[in-house]
Design a protein around this motif. Structure first.
Motif, PDB file in Angstrom:
ATOM      1  N   LEU A   1      85.808   4.026 -32.471  1.00  0.00           N
ATOM      2  CA  LEU A   1      85.487   5.313 -31.860  1.00  0.00           C
ATOM      3  C   LEU A   1      84.786   6.150 -32.918  1.00  0.00           C
ATOM      4  O   LEU A   1      85.329   6.359 -34.007  1.00  0.00           O
ATOM      5  CB  LEU A   1      86.764   6.004 -31.386  1.00  0.00           C
ATOM      6  CG  LEU A   1      86.595   7.385 -30.746  1.00  0.00           C
ATOM      7  CD1 LEU A   1      85.848   7.278 -29.425  1.00  0.00           C
ATOM      8  CD2 LEU A   1      87.958   8.055 -30.550  1.00  0.00           C
ATOM      9  N   SER A   2      83.572   6.596 -32.616  1.00  0.00           N
ATOM     10  CA  SER A   2      82.786   7.295 -33.622  1.00  0.00           C
ATOM     11  C   SER A   2      82.368   8.674 -33.124  1.00  0.00           C
ATOM     12  O   SER A   2      82.147   8.886 -31.929  1.00  0.00           O
ATOM     13  CB  SER A   2      81.536   6.483 -33.988  1.00  0.00           C
ATOM     14  OG  SER A   2      80.674   6.358 -32.880  1.00  0.00           O
ATOM     15  N   ALA A   3      82.263   9.608 -34.066  1.00  0.00           N
ATOM     16  CA  ALA A   3      81.818  10.964 -33.769  1.00  0.00           C
ATOM     17  C   ALA A   3      80.829  11.397 -34.842  1.00  0.00           C
ATOM     18  O   ALA A   3      81.033  11.127 -36.034  1.00  0.00           O
ATOM     19  CB  ALA A   3      83.004  11.924 -33.722  1.00  0.00           C
ATOM     20  N   ARG A   4      79.740  12.059 -34.411  1.00  0.00           N
ATOM     21  CA  ARG A   4      78.731  12.545 -35.361  1.00  0.00           C
ATOM     22  C   ARG A   4      78.309  13.952 -34.981  1.00  0.00           C
ATOM     23  O   ARG A   4      78.058  14.248 -33.808  1.00  0.00           O
ATOM     24  CB  ARG A   4      77.501  11.630 -35.354  1.00  0.00           C
ATOM     25  CG  ARG A   4      76.509  11.946 -36.479  1.00  0.00           C
ATOM     26  CD  ARG A   4      75.238  11.134 -36.384  1.00  0.00           C
ATOM     27  NE  ARG A   4      74.302  11.696 -35.420  1.00  0.00           N
ATOM     28  CZ  ARG A   4      73.889  11.085 -34.330  1.00  0.00           C
ATOM     29  NH1 ARG A   4      74.367   9.875 -34.029  1.00  0.00           N
ATOM     30  NH2 ARG A   4      73.031  11.654 -33.512  1.00  0.00           N
ATOM     31  N   LEU A   5      78.240  14.831 -35.970  1.00  0.00           N
ATOM     32  CA  LEU A   5      77.792  16.206 -35.771  1.00  0.00           C
ATOM     33  C   LEU A   5      76.572  16.449 -36.638  1.00  0.00           C
ATOM     34  O   LEU A   5      76.632  16.307 -37.864  1.00  0.00           O
ATOM     35  CB  LEU A   5      78.900  17.197 -36.133  1.00  0.00           C
ATOM     36  CG  LEU A   5      78.542  18.683 -35.996  1.00  0.00           C
ATOM     37  CD1 LEU A   5      78.255  19.034 -34.537  1.00  0.00           C
ATOM     38  CD2 LEU A   5      79.650  19.569 -36.557  1.00  0.00           C
ATOM     39  N   ASP A   6      75.449  16.784 -35.999  1.00  0.00           N
ATOM     40  CA  ASP A   6      74.209  17.111 -36.707  1.00  0.00           C
ATOM     41  C   ASP A   6      74.017  18.622 -36.684  1.00  0.00           C
ATOM     42  O   ASP A   6      74.099  19.256 -35.618  1.00  0.00           O
ATOM     43  CB  ASP A   6      73.007  16.437 -36.049  1.00  0.00           C
ATOM     44  CG  ASP A   6      73.151  14.927 -35.989  1.00  0.00           C
ATOM     45  OD1 ASP A   6      73.687  14.350 -36.946  1.00  0.00           O
ATOM     46  OD2 ASP A   6      72.736  14.335 -34.975  1.00  0.00           O
TER      47      ASP A   6
ATOM     48  N   SER B   1      74.310  15.944 -41.502  1.00  0.00           N
ATOM     49  CA  SER B   1      75.113  15.207 -40.524  1.00  0.00           C
ATOM     50  C   SER B   1      76.434  14.797 -41.150  1.00  0.00           C
ATOM     51  O   SER B   1      76.476  14.316 -42.282  1.00  0.00           O
ATOM     52  CB  SER B   1      74.367  13.957 -40.045  1.00  0.00           C
ATOM     53  OG  SER B   1      73.124  14.299 -39.444  1.00  0.00           O
ATOM     54  N   ALA B   2      77.504  14.981 -40.382  1.00  0.00           N
ATOM     55  CA  ALA B   2      78.835  14.503 -40.768  1.00  0.00           C
ATOM     56  C   ALA B   2      79.323  13.547 -39.689  1.00  0.00           C
ATOM     57  O   ALA B   2      79.134  13.807 -38.493  1.00  0.00           O
ATOM     58  CB  ALA B   2      79.801  15.671 -40.926  1.00  0.00           C
ATOM     59  N   PHE B   3      79.929  12.437 -40.097  1.00  0.00           N
ATOM     60  CA  PHE B   3      80.362  11.468 -39.108  1.00  0.00           C
ATOM     61  C   PHE B   3      81.657  10.790 -39.552  1.00  0.00           C
ATOM     62  O   PHE B   3      81.938  10.660 -40.749  1.00  0.00           O
ATOM     63  CB  PHE B   3      79.286  10.421 -38.843  1.00  0.00           C
ATOM     64  CG  PHE B   3      78.892   9.622 -40.043  1.00  0.00           C
ATOM     65  CD1 PHE B   3      79.496   8.406 -40.329  1.00  0.00           C
ATOM     66  CD2 PHE B   3      77.912  10.086 -40.912  1.00  0.00           C
ATOM     67  CE1 PHE B   3      79.140   7.670 -41.447  1.00  0.00           C
ATOM     68  CE2 PHE B   3      77.551   9.356 -42.035  1.00  0.00           C
ATOM     69  CZ  PHE B   3      78.162   8.140 -42.301  1.00  0.00           C
TER      70      PHE B   3
ATOM     71  N   THR C   1      86.152  -4.078 -38.584  1.00  0.00           N
ATOM     72  CA  THR C   1      85.640  -3.046 -39.480  1.00  0.00           C
ATOM     73  C   THR C   1      86.644  -1.907 -39.598  1.00  0.00           C
ATOM     74  O   THR C   1      87.197  -1.454 -38.600  1.00  0.00           O
ATOM     75  CB  THR C   1      84.292  -2.490 -38.977  1.00  0.00           C
ATOM     76  OG1 THR C   1      84.443  -2.033 -37.625  1.00  0.00           O
ATOM     77  CG2 THR C   1      83.221  -3.560 -39.022  1.00  0.00           C
ATOM     78  N   PRO C   2      86.885  -1.411 -40.825  1.00  0.00           N
ATOM     79  CA  PRO C   2      87.850  -0.324 -41.023  1.00  0.00           C
ATOM     80  C   PRO C   2      87.237   1.034 -40.697  1.00  0.00           C
ATOM     81  O   PRO C   2      86.044   1.146 -40.372  1.00  0.00           O
ATOM     82  CB  PRO C   2      88.185  -0.436 -42.515  1.00  0.00           C
ATOM     83  CG  PRO C   2      86.943  -1.023 -43.125  1.00  0.00           C
ATOM     84  CD  PRO C   2      86.367  -1.939 -42.087  1.00  0.00           C
ATOM     85  N   ALA C   3      88.054   2.081 -40.808  1.00  0.00           N
ATOM     86  CA  ALA C   3      87.580   3.444 -40.579  1.00  0.00           C
ATOM     87  C   ALA C   3      86.583   3.838 -41.665  1.00  0.00           C
ATOM     88  O   ALA C   3      86.575   3.279 -42.771  1.00  0.00           O
ATOM     89  CB  ALA C   3      88.760   4.410 -40.576  1.00  0.00           C
ATOM     90  N   VAL C   4      85.730   4.805 -41.343  1.00  0.00           N
ATOM     91  CA  VAL C   4      84.718   5.265 -42.293  1.00  0.00           C
ATOM     92  C   VAL C   4      84.432   6.743 -42.034  1.00  0.00           C
ATOM     93  O   VAL C   4      84.571   7.233 -40.903  1.00  0.00           O
ATOM     94  CB  VAL C   4      83.411   4.437 -42.162  1.00  0.00           C
ATOM     95  CG1 VAL C   4      82.781   4.633 -40.797  1.00  0.00           C
ATOM     96  CG2 VAL C   4      82.416   4.782 -43.263  1.00  0.00           C
ATOM     97  N   GLY C   5      84.054   7.434 -43.081  1.00  0.00           N
ATOM     98  CA  GLY C   5      83.611   8.818 -42.963  1.00  0.00           C
ATOM     99  C   GLY C   5      82.488   9.063 -43.949  1.00  0.00           C
ATOM    100  O   GLY C   5      82.404   8.399 -44.993  1.00  0.00           O
ATOM    101  N   GLY C   6      81.586   9.995 -43.612  1.00  0.00           N
ATOM    102  CA  GLY C   6      80.486  10.222 -44.529  1.00  0.00           C
ATOM    103  C   GLY C   6      79.621  11.408 -44.164  1.00  0.00           C
ATOM    104  O   GLY C   6      79.835  12.079 -43.141  1.00  0.00           O
ATOM    105  N   LEU C   7      78.640  11.666 -45.025  1.00  0.00           N
ATOM    106  CA  LEU C   7      77.681  12.749 -44.853  1.00  0.00           C
ATOM    107  C   LEU C   7      76.278  12.208 -45.067  1.00  0.00           C
ATOM    108  O   LEU C   7      76.067  11.301 -45.889  1.00  0.00           O
ATOM    109  CB  LEU C   7      77.937  13.877 -45.857  1.00  0.00           C
ATOM    110  CG  LEU C   7      79.252  14.652 -45.737  1.00  0.00           C
ATOM    111  CD1 LEU C   7      79.416  15.569 -46.946  1.00  0.00           C
ATOM    112  CD2 LEU C   7      79.282  15.464 -44.446  1.00  0.00           C
ATOM    113  N   ARG C   8      75.321  12.758 -44.328  1.00  0.00           N
ATOM    114  CA  ARG C   8      73.916  12.426 -44.533  1.00  0.00           C
ATOM    115  C   ARG C   8      73.090  13.704 -44.490  1.00  0.00           C
ATOM    116  O   ARG C   8      73.392  14.620 -43.729  1.00  0.00           O
ATOM    117  CB  ARG C   8      73.422  11.428 -43.480  1.00  0.00           C
ATOM    118  CG  ARG C   8      74.078  10.069 -43.593  1.00  0.00           C
ATOM    119  CD  ARG C   8      73.528   9.064 -42.611  1.00  0.00           C
ATOM    120  NE  ARG C   8      74.269   7.808 -42.686  1.00  0.00           N
ATOM    121  CZ  ARG C   8      74.024   6.750 -41.936  1.00  0.00           C
ATOM    122  NH1 ARG C   8      73.045   6.783 -41.042  1.00  0.00           N
ATOM    123  NH2 ARG C   8      74.744   5.652 -42.073  1.00  0.00           N
TER     124      ARG C   8
END
Length: 389
Positions: free
Chosen positions: A88-93, A103-105, A140-147
Motif C-alpha cells: 500500500l503506497s501513498a505519495r504527496l507532491d 514529494s514525500a512517499f 518487498t519491505p516497507a519504504v519511505g523517502g523524499l524526492r
C-alpha cells in the motif's frame, strides 16, 4: 499502461516516463479508480497466471497532488500459488513554485514479505524484466523517502534537476526478500518544443546499499543508470481532416544499465539481471464519445553473470525480448463515471546458456555446459472503472 504499482524494471521506467505529463488533462480535482486485471503467460511449457484488484485515489489542488494505491493479488505457477497484497503506497507532491516539486512517499511491506523457496521458484517461471507481472513486488519491505525536482529555464528549453533518498528497514528472518537498504538517486532532464511537439531527454542514476542478507536477498545489489527520451506529439485525424482534430501520441524509448549488481543471478529470475532496452508508443483516438488508445511496447534484456568458487568458475548468459500490443477503450458513463476495458497480447522468447569450468591443473580444465531457448506468449485483460468528481 495500467494504473497501479510499477513492478518490473521496465514497468518502473515506463511508469516514470508516463507520469511526466498526462496525454490529456482532467478537469476534475479527484479521481477514484478500481481495476481488475487478469494476466496469463506461458514460458516454454510452463504457465503462470496473475489476478490483481487495484484501487487508486487521486486528489489535486492548486499546489498539492496526493495518490494512494493498494492491490490484492493471486499468483499461480506450477510449483506454488501465492495470495496476498502488494504494498500500500501513498505519495504527496507539493509544488514549491511552478516547476519545483517536493514529494514525500511511504509504502508498506508486501504480504507475504518473506517468500518460501517454493514461492521464489514460482516467481522465476516468468522472471525477466521483459514480462510485466505485478507479483514482482512480492517480498518487498516497507519504504519511505523524499524526492525533489527543480526546474531552470534554459533559452526555449527547461532543465530539471532531480534528487531523492529512500530507505527500507533491514528485514528480520531467514527467508528470501527483496531489500535495497538505503537508496540515493539523481538525474537531469531537458524539455524543449519542436514545432507542435514536446520532447524530454533525461538521465538518472541510482545506488542502493542493501547487502546479501547472508544469501537470502533477492536484490542484485548496486544501482543502475537510465537514459530516456520521451516525445509528446500529435497527428491530424484522418476521419475528419476539415475539423483539424488532433490525436495525441506519446512515445518513450529508454536504455537501462545496472552496475555493481554482483548478485545478478537470482533464484526469482530466469536470466540474470542485465542491460534493458525498451520502447513504448501509445495514441489517443476519439470516435464519438469514445476514446481509443492502441499501444505497442518492445523490450529486450541481455545479461551475463560470472562467479568463482575455489577451482570452479561459472558463467551464465541470457537474453529475452517481448513485443506487447494493447488496446484501451474509454467509455463515459454520464458526467462522473468512465469505464475502460483493456486487452493485450505479448509474444517473444527467452534463452540462456550456462557453463561451469573446473580447473584440474594450470591450463587444463573440465567444462560442463547447458542451454535452453523458450518462447514467451501472454495475454491480459482488464476492466477499469473511474469516478471523476
Amino acid at each position: 499502461m495500467q494504473n497501479g504499482i510499477a513492478t518490473s524494471r521496465a514497468a518502473a521506467i515506463i511508469a516514470a516516463a508516463l507520469c511526466v505529463a498526462p496525454l490529456v488533462t482532467l478537469s476534475a480535482q479527484q479521481r477514484a479508480t478500481l481495476t481488475a486485471t487478469s494476466r496469463t503467460y506461458t514460458v516454454g511449457d510452463s504457465s503462470v497466471s496473475e489476478r490483481v484488484a487495484t484501487m487508486r485515489l487521486e486528489t489535486s489542488g492548486a499546489r498539492l497532488h496526493f495518490v494512494l494505491d493498494g492491490s490484492l493479488l493471486r499468483f499461480a505457477a506450477p510449483s506454488a500459488t501465492i495470495q496476498g497484497s502488494l504494498p500500500l503506497s501513498a505519495r504527496l507532491d507539493f509544488a514549491v513554485r511552478p516547476g519545483d516539486t517536493l514529494s514525500a512517499f511511504v509504502r508498506t511491506a508486501s504480504r507475504p514479505l518473506d517468500l518460501t523457496s517454493r514461492e521464489t521458484s514460482a516467481l522465476s517461471t516468468a522472471g525477466t524484466s521483459t514480462v510485466d507481472l505485478e507479483s514482482a513486488s512480492l517480498g518487498t519491505p516497507a519504504v519511505g523517502g523524499l524526492r525533489l525536482a527543480l526546474a531552470f529555464p534554459v533559452g526555449n528549453a527547461v532543465l530539471a534537476a532531480r534528487a531523492g533518498f529512500e530507505t527500507e528497514p533491514r528485514p528480520a528472518g531467514t527467508s528470501p526478500v527483496y531489500w535495497r537498504g538505503s537508496t540515493v538517486r539523481g538525474g537531469l532532464a531537458l524539455t524543449t518544443s519542436i514545432g507542435e511537439s514536446s520532447w524530454t531527454a533525461s538521465a538518472e542514476a541510482t545506488h542502493s546499499t542493501g547487502d546479501s542478507l547472508g544469501g537470502r536477498n533477492l536484490f542484485p545489489g548496486g544501482g543502475g543508470f537510465t537514459l530516456q527520451l520521451l516525445g509528446d506529439l500529435s497527428v491530424t485525424s484522418p476521419f475528419d481532416p476539415l475539423e483539424d482534430e488532433q490525436w495525441p501520441i506519446r512515445a518513450v524509448a529508454f536504455y537501462g544499465r545496472p552496475f555493481g549488481n554482483v548478485r545478478a543471478d537470482q533464484p526469482n529470475l530466469i536470466i540474470p539481471q542485465g542491460d534493458l532496452f525498451g520502447a513504448l508508443g501509445t495514441m489517443l483516438m476519439s470516435a464519438g464519445d469514445l476514446t481509443i488508445a492502441p499501444s505497442l511496447q518492445l523490450l529486450r534484456e541481455s545479461s551475463t553473470s560470472e562467479s568463482v568458487s575455489g577451482q570452479v568458475r561459472s558463467r551464465n548468459s541470457g537474453s529475452a525480448w517481448t513485443a506487447t500490443t494493447g488496446l484501451d477503450v474509454s467509455i463515459p458513463l454520464g458526467s462522473v463515471f468512465e469505464l475502460t476495458p483493456q486487452v493485450g497480447y505479448t509474444f517473444g522468447s527467452v534463452e540462456a546458456s550456462y557453463a561451469q569450468t573446473t580447473v584440474l591443473r594450470r591450463g587444463r580444465g573440465l567444462t560442463q555446459s547447458a542451454s535452453f531457448s523458450d518462447s514467451i506468449r501472454g495475454t491480459w485483460i482488464a476492466l477499469q472503472l473511474a469516478a471523476l468528481f
